[in-house]
Motif scaffolding. Structure first.
Motif, mmCIF file in Angstrom:
data_model
loop_
_atom_site.group_PDB
_atom_site.id
_atom_site.type_symbol
_atom_site.label_atom_id
_atom_site.label_comp_id
_atom_site.label_asym_id
_atom_site.label_seq_id
_atom_site.Cartn_x
_atom_site.Cartn_y
_atom_site.Cartn_z
ATOM 1 N N THR A 1 0.839 -1.212 0.000
ATOM 2 C CA THR A 1 0.000 0.000 0.000
ATOM 3 C C THR A 1 0.869 1.255 0.000
ATOM 4 N N SER B 1 -0.842 -5.787 4.310
ATOM 5 C CA SER B 1 -1.041 -4.489 4.937
ATOM 6 C C SER B 1 -1.586 -4.711 6.347
ATOM 7 N N ARG C 1 -3.921 -2.946 7.426
ATOM 8 C CA ARG C 1 -5.348 -2.613 7.329
ATOM 9 C C ARG C 1 -6.065 -3.588 6.421
ATOM 10 N N TYR D 1 18.471 5.010 10.649
ATOM 11 C CA TYR D 1 17.603 4.202 9.785
ATOM 12 C C TYR D 1 18.432 3.358 8.807
ATOM 13 N N LYS E 1 18.608 -0.672 8.045
ATOM 14 C CA LYS E 1 18.475 -1.254 6.698
ATOM 15 C C LYS E 1 19.643 -2.205 6.422
HETATM 16 N N1 LIG Z 1 11.762 6.629 0.266
HETATM 17 C C1 LIG Z 1 12.958 6.543 -0.314
HETATM 18 O O1 LIG Z 1 13.516 7.518 -0.773
HETATM 19 C C2 LIG Z 1 13.612 5.172 -0.430
HETATM 20 C C3 LIG Z 1 14.799 5.018 -1.155
HETATM 21 C C4 LIG Z 1 15.370 3.739 -1.290
HETATM 22 C C5 LIG Z 1 14.758 2.652 -0.670
HETATM 23 N N2 LIG Z 1 13.604 2.848 0.061
HETATM 24 C C6 LIG Z 1 12.979 1.698 0.697
HETATM 25 O O2 LIG Z 1 11.814 1.372 -0.033
HETATM 26 C C7 LIG Z 1 10.876 0.754 0.839
HETATM 27 C C8 LIG Z 1 9.508 1.391 0.651
HETATM 28 O O3 LIG Z 1 9.571 2.752 1.014
HETATM 29 P P1 LIG Z 1 8.283 3.695 0.838
HETATM 30 O O4 LIG Z 1 8.782 5.092 0.876
HETATM 31 O O5 LIG Z 1 7.471 3.213 -0.315
HETATM 32 O O6 LIG Z 1 7.507 3.374 2.201
HETATM 33 P P2 LIG Z 1 6.070 3.918 2.675
HETATM 34 O O7 LIG Z 1 5.375 4.665 1.606
HETATM 35 O O8 LIG Z 1 6.309 4.609 4.003
HETATM 36 O O9 LIG Z 1 5.240 2.585 2.933
HETATM 37 C C9 LIG Z 1 5.496 1.788 4.054
HETATM 38 C C10 LIG Z 1 4.701 0.507 3.886
HETATM 39 O O10 LIG Z 1 5.049 -0.372 4.966
HETATM 40 C C11 LIG Z 1 3.872 -0.934 5.478
HETATM 41 N N3 LIG Z 1 4.062 -1.180 6.915
HETATM 42 C C12 LIG Z 1 4.480 -0.285 7.853
HETATM 43 N N4 LIG Z 1 4.528 -0.882 9.063
HETATM 44 C C13 LIG Z 1 4.132 -2.172 8.867
HETATM 45 C C14 LIG Z 1 3.959 -3.277 9.743
HETATM 46 N N5 LIG Z 1 4.215 -3.182 11.068
HETATM 47 N N6 LIG Z 1 3.527 -4.457 9.223
HETATM 48 C C15 LIG Z 1 3.265 -4.565 7.900
HETATM 49 N N7 LIG Z 1 3.413 -3.550 7.007
HETATM 50 C C16 LIG Z 1 3.833 -2.363 7.508
HETATM 51 C C17 LIG Z 1 2.763 0.082 5.224
HETATM 52 O O11 LIG Z 1 1.546 -0.624 5.048
HETATM 53 P P3 LIG Z 1 0.159 -0.348 5.860
HETATM 54 O O12 LIG Z 1 0.248 1.054 6.401
HETATM 55 O O13 LIG Z 1 -0.894 -0.539 4.809
HETATM 56 O O14 LIG Z 1 0.153 -1.406 6.906
HETATM 57 C C18 LIG Z 1 3.196 0.713 3.905
HETATM 58 O O15 LIG Z 1 2.638 0.011 2.807
HETATM 59 C C19 LIG Z 1 11.462 0.869 2.243
HETATM 60 O O16 LIG Z 1 12.077 -0.344 2.591
HETATM 61 C C20 LIG Z 1 12.508 1.955 2.116
HETATM 62 O O17 LIG Z 1 13.561 1.817 3.039
HETATM 63 C C21 LIG Z 1 13.022 4.060 0.179
#
Ligand SMILES: NC(=O)c1ccc[n+]([C@@H]2O[C@H](COP(=O)([O-])OP(=O)(O)OC[C@H]3O[C@@H](n4cnc5c(N)ncnc54)[C@H](OP(=O)(O)O)[C@@H]3O)[C@@H](O)[C@H]2O)c1
Length: 253
Positions: free
Chosen positions: A11, A33, A35, A111, A115
């Motif tokens: 999500t 998710s 939710r 963080y 990772k």
């Molecule tokens: N943002 C960046 O610039 C960047 C760059 C490189 C790599 N990344 C990596 O890419 C990945 C995705 O990042 P994003 O920015 O797309 O994240 P995001 O939009 O914050 O989404 C986080 C997701 O994690 C789920 N989540 C959170 N807590 C959870 C739990 N306790 N159990 C199950 N699901 C859970 C949430 O689902 P629900 O709320 O629906 O439960 C949501 O779908 C991460 O691993 C991040 O480190 C990010």
């Protein structure tokens, strides 16, 4: 019967695009998710929480591939990843594809340490695995500016450059990796341009039709110094296609 690919964080900013890309590629998908959500054609929904482990055994059963995009944005990612690995090992040992960040081993940010540890758990999991590290998403860089929308100036990190990438480029690569053989640590993936934070702020202001002074601030601390040294950049892997300006232009349409 064809097995779905489980997308944790399906999500989220990246995960939701991964889900769409997998569906476009003709794969069945299961979204994890916390939710409840609706099941659609080729898309199942699994409600579960990686912090408590609730629902994770059911989510990981009957899948050959997991794309792990969920994040708690904290050090709890390590335990969450361990919980996912434990369930995967009990349920058929699927291929685990993990998304990480360029420079987690170079920039001392709390963080990033989590990772890096989560990466190690994946590598030592005994499961077949693939890890892709990318640079910051356009969404994240844009958020560093939108959070300041009520401020009379836009503060930026002096001496820091970013190489933002579009989640569609990342999701395309993750789809390729999830539908291929386990590949270990694959080459990093960076956005198409490396630009100063202040320069990106000016592009953001122009795209959103605002006029504000841009104020570079030199922050202390080892993490920001790591950013100033460019530990989070992948200059030799500028393979993303969508630029920050293109991302902003599409978003404002
Ligand atoms: N943002 C960046 O610039 C960047 C760059 C490189 C790599 N990344 C990596 O890419 C990945 C995705 O990042 P994003 O920015 O797309 O994240 P995001 O939009 O914050 O989404 C986080 C997701 O994690 C789920 N989540 C959170 N807590 C959870 C739990 N306790 N159990 C199950 N699901 C859970 C949430 O689902 P629900 O709320 O629906 O439960 C949501 O779908 C991460 O691993 C991040 O480190 C990010």
């Amino acid at each position: 019967m064809r097995k779905p690919i489980l997308v944790t964080g399906g999500t989220g900013t990246l995960g939701s695009v991964v889900v769409q890309r997998l569906l476009d590629a003709g794969q069945d998908v299961r979204v994890l998710s916390r939710r409840p959500g609706s099941t659609g054609t080729a898309r199942e929904w699994a409600t579960g929480d990686l912090r408590t482990g609730e629902g994770i055994d059911a989510a990981t059963s009957g899948v050959d591939v997991i794309v792990h995009c969920a994040t708690t944005l904290s050090s709890k990612d390590v335990a969450a990843t361990e919980r996912l690995i434990g369930a995967a090992r009990r349920n058929g040992e699927p291929h685990l594809v993990y998304i990480s960040i360029v420079g987690v081993d170079r920039v001392p940010l709390f963080y990033y340490r989590a990772k890096l540890e989560a990466e190690e758990r994946v590598m030592n999991s005994g499961l077949p695995w693939t890890i892709l590290r990318t640079t910051q998403f356009h969404d994240l860089v844009a958020r560093t500016f939108s959070l300041q929308r009520r401020s009379p100036v836009i503060a930026t990190l002096a001496g820091v450059k970013f190489q933002p990438i579009d989640v569609r480029d990342v999701a395309g690569r993750l789809t390729e990796l999830a539908t291929g053989a386990p590949a270990g640590r694959v080459p990093d993936m960076g956005g198409p341009e490396i630009r100063g934070h202040g320069d990106l702020a000016r592009t953001y202001l122009a795209a959103t039709g605002r006029r504000r002074p841009v104020l570079p601030i030199r922050l202390p601390g080892a993490a920001v110094a790591g950013y100033r040294r460019g530990g989070h950049l992948a200059p030799d892997q500028a393979v993303g296609r969508v630029t920050f300006a293109e991302f902003l232009a599409e978003r404002s349409r």
